[in-house]
Design an enzyme around this catalytic site. Structure first.
Site, PDB file in Angstrom:
ATOM      1  N   GLN A   1      -9.951  -3.868  -3.759  1.00 21.91           N
ATOM      2  CA  GLN A   1     -11.378  -3.335  -3.388  1.00 21.91           C
ATOM      3  C   GLN A   1     -12.182  -3.448  -4.301  1.00 21.91           C
ATOM      4  O   GLN A   1     -13.237  -4.118  -4.027  1.00 21.91           O
ATOM      5  CB  GLN A   1     -11.044  -1.869  -3.181  1.00 21.91           C
ATOM      6  CG  GLN A   1     -12.514  -1.288  -2.525  1.00 21.91           C
ATOM      7  CD  GLN A   1     -12.868  -2.060  -1.336  1.00 21.91           C
ATOM      8  OE1 GLN A   1     -12.195  -1.746  -0.210  1.00 21.91           O
ATOM      9  NE2 GLN A   1     -14.261  -2.335  -0.926  1.00 21.91           N
TER      10      GLN A   1
ATOM     11  N   ARG B   1       0.690  -1.159  -0.018  1.00 19.26           N
ATOM     12  CA  ARG B   1      -0.084   0.027  -0.054  1.00 19.26           C
ATOM     13  C   ARG B   1       0.843   1.086  -0.003  1.00 19.26           C
ATOM     14  O   ARG B   1       1.707   1.263   0.797  1.00 19.26           O
ATOM     15  CB  ARG B   1      -0.818   0.023   1.124  1.00 19.26           C
ATOM     16  CG  ARG B   1      -1.568   1.326   1.493  1.00 19.26           C
ATOM     17  CD  ARG B   1      -2.724   1.159   2.498  1.00 19.26           C
ATOM     18  NE  ARG B   1      -3.870   0.734   1.902  1.00 19.26           N
ATOM     19  CZ  ARG B   1      -5.197   0.304   2.288  1.00 19.26           C
ATOM     20  NH1 ARG B   1      -5.299   1.156   3.634  1.00 19.26           N
ATOM     21  NH2 ARG B   1      -6.087  -0.194   1.981  1.00 19.26           N
TER      22      ARG B   1
ATOM     23  N   CYS C   1     -16.088   1.533   0.620  1.00 14.27           N
ATOM     24  CA  CYS C   1     -15.061   0.672   0.804  1.00 14.27           C
ATOM     25  C   CYS C   1     -14.940   0.855   2.280  1.00 14.27           C
ATOM     26  O   CYS C   1     -13.899  -0.089   2.528  1.00 14.27           O
ATOM     27  CB  CYS C   1     -13.845   1.054  -0.060  1.00 14.27           C
ATOM     28  SG  CYS C   1     -13.330   3.065   0.156  1.00 14.27           S
TER      29      CYS C   1
ATOM     30  N   ASP D   1     -17.399   7.006  -0.859  1.00 15.11           N
ATOM     31  CA  ASP D   1     -16.073   6.874  -0.325  1.00 15.11           C
ATOM     32  C   ASP D   1     -15.776   8.180   0.409  1.00 15.11           C
ATOM     33  O   ASP D   1     -16.433   9.346   0.020  1.00 15.11           O
ATOM     34  CB  ASP D   1     -14.831   6.426  -1.358  1.00 15.11           C
ATOM     35  CG  ASP D   1     -13.671   6.227  -0.768  1.00 15.11           C
ATOM     36  OD1 ASP D   1     -13.665   6.077   0.860  1.00 15.11           O
ATOM     37  OD2 ASP D   1     -12.632   6.213  -1.269  1.00 15.11           O
TER      38      ASP D   1
ATOM     39  N   HIS E   1      -7.689   0.900  -6.486  1.00 14.58           N
ATOM     40  CA  HIS E   1      -7.475   0.018  -5.402  1.00 14.58           C
ATOM     41  C   HIS E   1      -8.181  -1.015  -6.138  1.00 14.58           C
ATOM     42  O   HIS E   1      -9.236  -1.487  -5.914  1.00 14.58           O
ATOM     43  CB  HIS E   1      -8.430   0.810  -4.269  1.00 14.58           C
ATOM     44  CG  HIS E   1      -8.271  -0.029  -2.944  1.00 14.58           C
ATOM     45  ND1 HIS E   1      -7.462  -1.069  -2.634  1.00 14.58           N
ATOM     46  CD2 HIS E   1      -8.980   0.531  -1.818  1.00 14.58           C
ATOM     47  CE1 HIS E   1      -7.598  -1.180  -1.522  1.00 14.58           C
ATOM     48  NE2 HIS E   1      -8.645  -0.557  -0.819  1.00 14.58           N
TER      49      HIS E   1
END
Ligand code: CP
Ligand code: NVA
Length: 305
Positions: free
Chosen positions: A132, A102, A264, A224, A129
């Site tokens: 996800q 990450r 998420c 998000d 991402h």
């Protein structure tokens, strides 16, 4: 494909195969536990930013399948600071079997993959991402059948999560709509790529600024945070611009009655989503978070076996 860095790198068939694998592993896990496919395999998890879901789901995915995982914190690795990314990649490649990273700058995960001899998984960058998005598609599939011809609407910041969601929708034939404030749209190169995938699958991508228009006819509503990790300095400015893009009960009433709501997480309740929606009957926030585990297992199976 050695790595899992972007949804864009995979064909629709490969993505669907990962989702099918996730469904199978989830069923197997609930019935009798997973077989130890990752016996003697170790995952190194390199984090430049905090995490709950990504860290714990990858760690548990390895443990459930007989393997192990190492957590390497920002302070320990100092990716590109204490040591060059190329050197970290080559050193870690000699110890473990797969890396999940990450990072802040997407170039850093690409650099890691370039120099590593082992698979590298993107656990979130400033650009995308993909892990996800895999769990998101799995959740949509479980609730609504496959993604083909569905209308998926994302409300809020055109960020990393929205880019991977757009790409997985476009690859699998769902129509993707985003409503964002002026100046907070998605990366336009990512959109151009998405439009190519949408053309190939017969779906569409719309970029709007009106959230009410965007949710009309939507079967999936996604949001998000307005302030992603690394954007803290812009926090006050963003929080002044984004309130019309809150996913609340009133906005939800303009969508399909049975539309599912996804996020998420982590959620900033009272900002991008209200408690009423996050905890309401349309919410699938927690099954979605739990699906990270099964999606992660499927990605690891793809890369390690
Ligand atoms: N959704 C997600 O990636 O959560 P974490 O930041 O907690 O890993
Ligand atoms: N867009 C958010 C996602 C967190 C999982 C961020 O980058 O902070």
């Amino acid at each position: 494909m050695k790595d899992f860095l972007a949804i864009a790198d995979y064909t629709p068939e490969e993505i669907q195969a990962i989702l099918d694998q996730a469904v199978e592993l989830k069923k197997e896990w609930s019935e009798k536990g997973n077989s130890p496919l990752f016996k003697n395999k170790v995952l190194a998890m390199i984090f430049q930013k905090p995490s709950l879901r990504t860290r714990v789901s990858f760690d548990m995915a390895m443990r459930h399948m007989g393997g192990d995982a190492l957590y390497l914190s920002p302070a320990e690795i100092g990716l590109g600071k204490r040591e060059s990314i190329a050197d970290v990649a080559r050193v870690v490649s000699g110890y473990v079997d797969v890396i999940m990273a990450r990072v802040f700058d997407h170039q850093h995960v690409l650099e890691l993959a370039k120099w590593a001899d082992i698979p590298v998984i993107n656990g979130l960058s400033d650009y995308n991402h993909p892990c996800q998005a895999s769990a998101d598609a799995l959740t949509i599939q479980e609730n609504l059948g496959n993604l083909k011809n569905l209308n998926v609407t994302y409300i809020g910041d055109g960020n990393n999560v929205s880019v991977s969601l757009m790409h997985i929708c476009a690859k699998l034939g769902a129509n993707f709509t985003i409503a964002n404030p002026e100046g907070y749209g998605m990366d336009q190169e990512a959109v151009a790529l998405g439009e190519k995938f949408a053309q190939e699958s017969g779906s569409s991508i719309r970029q709007l600024t009106d959230p009410v228009e965007a949710v009309q006819g939507a079967q999936v509503i996604y949001t998000d945070t307005w302030v992603s990790m690394g954007q803290d300095e812009e926090g006050a400015k963003r929080k002044a611009v984004f309130p019309p893009y809150q996913v609340n009960q009133k906005l939800l009433e303009g969508a399909d009655k049975d539309a599912i709501v996804l996020h998420c997480l982590p959620a900033h309740r009272g900002e991008e989503i209200t408690d009423e929606v996050a905890d309401g009957p349309n919410s699938r926030l927690f099954p979605q978070a739990h699906n990270r585990l099964h999606a992660q297992k499927a990605i690891l199976v793809k890369l390690l076996t």
